[in-house]
Structure formats: structure tokens, C-alpha cells
Design a protein around this motif. Structure first.
Motif, mmCIF file in Angstrom:
data_model
loop_
_atom_site.group_PDB
_atom_site.id
_atom_site.type_symbol
_atom_site.label_atom_id
_atom_site.label_comp_id
_atom_site.label_asym_id
_atom_site.label_seq_id
_atom_site.Cartn_x
_atom_site.Cartn_y
_atom_site.Cartn_z
ATOM 1 N N LEU A 125 19.127 -51.778 -8.035
ATOM 2 C CA LEU A 125 17.406 -50.420 -7.828
ATOM 3 C C LEU A 125 17.608 -49.339 -6.947
ATOM 4 C CD1 LEU A 125 14.526 -50.849 -7.518
ATOM 5 C CD2 LEU A 125 14.400 -51.754 -5.586
ATOM 6 N N ALA A 126 18.957 -49.590 -6.048
ATOM 7 C CA ALA A 126 19.030 -48.024 -5.329
ATOM 8 C C ALA A 126 19.716 -47.286 -6.128
ATOM 9 C CB ALA A 126 20.190 -48.929 -4.160
ATOM 10 N N VAL A 127 20.314 -47.356 -6.978
ATOM 11 C CA VAL A 127 20.894 -46.893 -8.182
ATOM 12 C C VAL A 127 19.944 -46.154 -9.019
ATOM 13 C CG1 VAL A 127 22.649 -46.529 -10.139
ATOM 14 C CG2 VAL A 127 23.879 -47.680 -8.458
ATOM 15 N N HIS A 128 19.225 -47.162 -9.207
ATOM 16 C CA HIS A 128 17.962 -46.539 -10.298
ATOM 17 C C HIS A 128 17.253 -45.279 -9.629
ATOM 18 C CE1 HIS A 128 14.718 -46.508 -13.197
ATOM 19 N NE2 HIS A 128 13.243 -46.334 -12.032
ATOM 20 N N VAL A 129 17.391 -45.302 -8.456
ATOM 21 C CA VAL A 129 16.151 -44.910 -8.166
ATOM 22 C C VAL A 129 16.598 -43.404 -7.872
ATOM 23 C CG1 VAL A 129 14.942 -44.327 -5.465
ATOM 24 C CG2 VAL A 129 14.523 -46.351 -6.505
ATOM 25 N N ARG A 130 17.870 -43.364 -6.902
ATOM 26 C CA ARG A 130 19.079 -42.691 -6.923
ATOM 27 C C ARG A 130 19.248 -41.852 -8.279
ATOM 28 N NH1 ARG A 130 24.050 -40.968 -7.742
ATOM 29 N NH2 ARG A 130 25.076 -38.918 -6.948
ATOM 30 N N ALA A 131 19.335 -42.041 -9.357
ATOM 31 C CA ALA A 131 19.069 -41.887 -10.527
ATOM 32 C C ALA A 131 17.193 -40.955 -11.314
ATOM 33 C CB ALA A 131 19.805 -42.953 -12.181
ATOM 34 N N MET A 132 16.407 -41.666 -10.504
ATOM 35 C CA MET A 132 15.117 -41.302 -11.016
ATOM 36 C C MET A 132 15.314 -39.684 -10.077
ATOM 37 S SD MET A 132 13.527 -42.550 -12.830
ATOM 38 C CE MET A 132 15.038 -42.308 -14.202
ATOM 39 N N LEU A 133 15.428 -39.577 -8.838
ATOM 40 C CA LEU A 133 15.050 -39.251 -7.844
ATOM 41 C C LEU A 133 16.026 -37.665 -8.338
ATOM 42 C CD1 LEU A 133 15.200 -41.013 -4.425
ATOM 43 C CD2 LEU A 133 13.291 -39.756 -5.563
ATOM 44 N N ILE A 134 17.111 -37.619 -9.141
ATOM 45 C CA ILE A 134 18.130 -37.052 -9.356
ATOM 46 C C ILE A 134 17.170 -35.930 -10.785
ATOM 47 C CG2 ILE A 134 20.232 -35.904 -9.806
ATOM 48 C CD1 ILE A 134 21.274 -38.050 -8.466
ATOM 49 N N ASP A 135 17.174 -36.970 -11.133
ATOM 50 C CA ASP A 135 16.473 -36.159 -12.431
ATOM 51 C C ASP A 135 15.592 -35.606 -12.192
ATOM 52 O OD1 ASP A 135 15.929 -36.168 -15.269
ATOM 53 O OD2 ASP A 135 14.759 -37.395 -15.287
ATOM 54 N N SER A 136 14.469 -36.245 -11.393
ATOM 55 C CA SER A 136 13.133 -35.345 -11.211
ATOM 56 C C SER A 136 13.539 -34.001 -9.935
ATOM 57 C CB SER A 136 12.106 -35.797 -9.798
ATOM 58 O OG SER A 136 11.701 -37.364 -10.643
ATOM 59 N N ALA A 137 14.594 -34.170 -9.260
ATOM 60 C CA ALA A 137 14.994 -32.756 -8.048
ATOM 61 C C ALA A 137 15.409 -31.822 -9.852
ATOM 62 C CB ALA A 137 15.667 -33.094 -7.618
ATOM 63 N N LEU A 145 6.806 -36.052 -10.533
ATOM 64 C CA LEU A 145 7.362 -36.791 -11.328
ATOM 65 C C LEU A 145 7.815 -38.247 -10.541
ATOM 66 C CD1 LEU A 145 10.127 -34.197 -12.988
ATOM 67 C CD2 LEU A 145 8.473 -35.495 -14.154
ATOM 68 N N ILE A 146 7.911 -37.629 -9.599
ATOM 69 C CA ILE A 146 8.796 -38.913 -8.435
ATOM 70 C C ILE A 146 7.401 -39.824 -8.815
ATOM 71 C CG2 ILE A 146 9.512 -39.562 -5.949
ATOM 72 C CD1 ILE A 146 10.572 -37.466 -5.904
ATOM 73 N N ILE A 164 18.677 -41.380 1.433
ATOM 74 C CA ILE A 164 18.836 -41.013 0.272
ATOM 75 C C ILE A 164 18.142 -39.789 0.007
ATOM 76 C CG2 ILE A 164 17.690 -41.987 -1.215
ATOM 77 C CD1 ILE A 164 20.340 -42.348 -2.897
ATOM 78 N N THR A 165 19.533 -38.703 0.497
ATOM 79 C CA THR A 165 18.773 -37.421 -0.067
ATOM 80 C C THR A 165 19.775 -36.423 -1.018
ATOM 81 O OG1 THR A 165 18.757 -36.990 2.292
ATOM 82 C CG2 THR A 165 19.104 -35.042 1.050
ATOM 83 N N VAL A 166 18.942 -36.112 -2.022
ATOM 84 C CA VAL A 166 19.082 -35.856 -3.833
ATOM 85 C C VAL A 166 19.237 -34.590 -3.872
ATOM 86 C CG1 VAL A 166 20.064 -38.120 -4.812
ATOM 87 C CG2 VAL A 166 17.789 -36.376 -4.727
ATOM 88 N N GLU A 167 19.693 -33.209 -5.027
ATOM 89 C CA GLU A 167 19.478 -32.021 -4.730
ATOM 90 C C GLU A 167 19.411 -31.621 -6.108
ATOM 91 O OE1 GLU A 167 22.315 -30.087 -2.866
ATOM 92 O OE2 GLU A 167 21.615 -30.578 -0.973
ATOM 93 N N GLY A 168 18.689 -31.030 -6.769
ATOM 94 C CA GLY A 168 18.388 -30.534 -8.233
ATOM 95 C C GLY A 168 18.742 -29.147 -7.766
#
Length: 145
Positions: free
Chosen positions: A52-64, A88-89, A134-138
Motif C-alpha cells: 500500500l505504501a509503495v502504491h501510494v508513493r507511485a501515485m503521488l510521484i506520477d501526479s506530481a 489527479l491525487i 512522505i514527500t515526493v517531487e515532480g
């Protein structure tokens, strides 16, 4: 002829023979099953938590990244990228993950880019799991420069 391990007169297994059970073993299979089941359940929940954590991270990265591409277009602003990222998120996960989205123009490796940053809570299965953010950037190449 006498059979090994049998009481001579009755035909029943003799005490201590190969067919006799040890005293006190009755019910131990149930205890073994419960102990192993708890261990397997904890292991399964751990795998679900990581997935679940990996899925959420991937969706956040893609959206960013998609929000950065929108904001980097010549006719758009960083605010447009924030709105697109939030949409998107909210569509792929939940709006609670889109509470902290920001975008800015910056340079990356000497090139002008638009950077969209998303900070969201880590998903938790039940009451178990890590707490935190979790913090992600695009990034996307800025077309206005």
C-alpha cells in the motif's frame, strides 16, 4: 508368531510401542495452528502495508510529474500545476493526500524547470504501521524560459 509392539493377549498396541501416543500431546495441534496462524497473519499484514505504501508513493510521484508538465507549459502557471496535481491525487487516491501541494519555478542541473512538491501522510493498515509523512517531487522543463 507375535507382532512387535502389541500386547500379547489383546492385540492392542503395547504401552511405549511405536503406535502409542505420548501422554499430554492431545490438543497440541490446535495450539500449534493458532501460533503459526498469528505469525502468518502478521507477516501478511506487513506485506499489505508495504504494498500500500509503495502504491501510494507511485501515485503521488506520477501526479506530481503530470502537474509539473502542466505547469511548465508556456501558457500556464505553477498554480495550474498545483490544481492538476490535486485533481489527479483526489481521483486516484483520496483528497486527504492532496492537502499539501506546492509548485515553483527553479533550476535543476542548470536548466529552468517547474518543480511540484507533494507531502502526504503515509497510509496505514489498521492501527499498525509507520506514522509520518512522505514527500515526493515532480519536475518538468520550463517552456516559458
Amino acid at each position: 508368531m507375535r507382532s512387535e509392539g502389541r500386547d500379547p493377549g489383546s492385540g492392542r498396541p503395547a504401552e511405549g510401542g511405536p503406535a502409542s501416543g505420548r501422554a499430554g500431546d492431545e490438543g497440541s495441534a490446535v495450539v500449534d495452528f493458532v501460533l503459526v496462524s498469528v505469525l502468518v497473519l502478521v507477516l501478511f499484514l506487513g506485506v499489505v502495508q508495504v504494498a500500500l505504501a509503495v502504491h501510494v508513493r507511485a501515485m503521488l510521484i506520477d501526479s506530481a510529474a503530470e502537474g509539473a508538465r502542466v505547469a511548465a507549459r508556456a501558457d500556464r502557471t505553477p498554480a495550474d500545476g498545483v490544481v492538476r496535481t490535486e485533481q489527479l491525487i483526489a481521483g486516484s487516491l483520496s483528497s486527504r493526500y492532496a492537502q499539501d501541494v506546492s509548485a515553483r519555478r527553479t533550476t535543476y542541473a542548470g536548466l529552468p524547470v517547474v518543480e511540484v512538491t507533494v507531502s502526504a501522510p503515509l497510509p496505514v493498515v489498521g492501527l499498525l504501521g509507520p506514522a509520518g509523512v512522505i514527500t515526493v517531487e515532480g519536475h518538468a522543463l520550463d517552456e516559458t524560459a
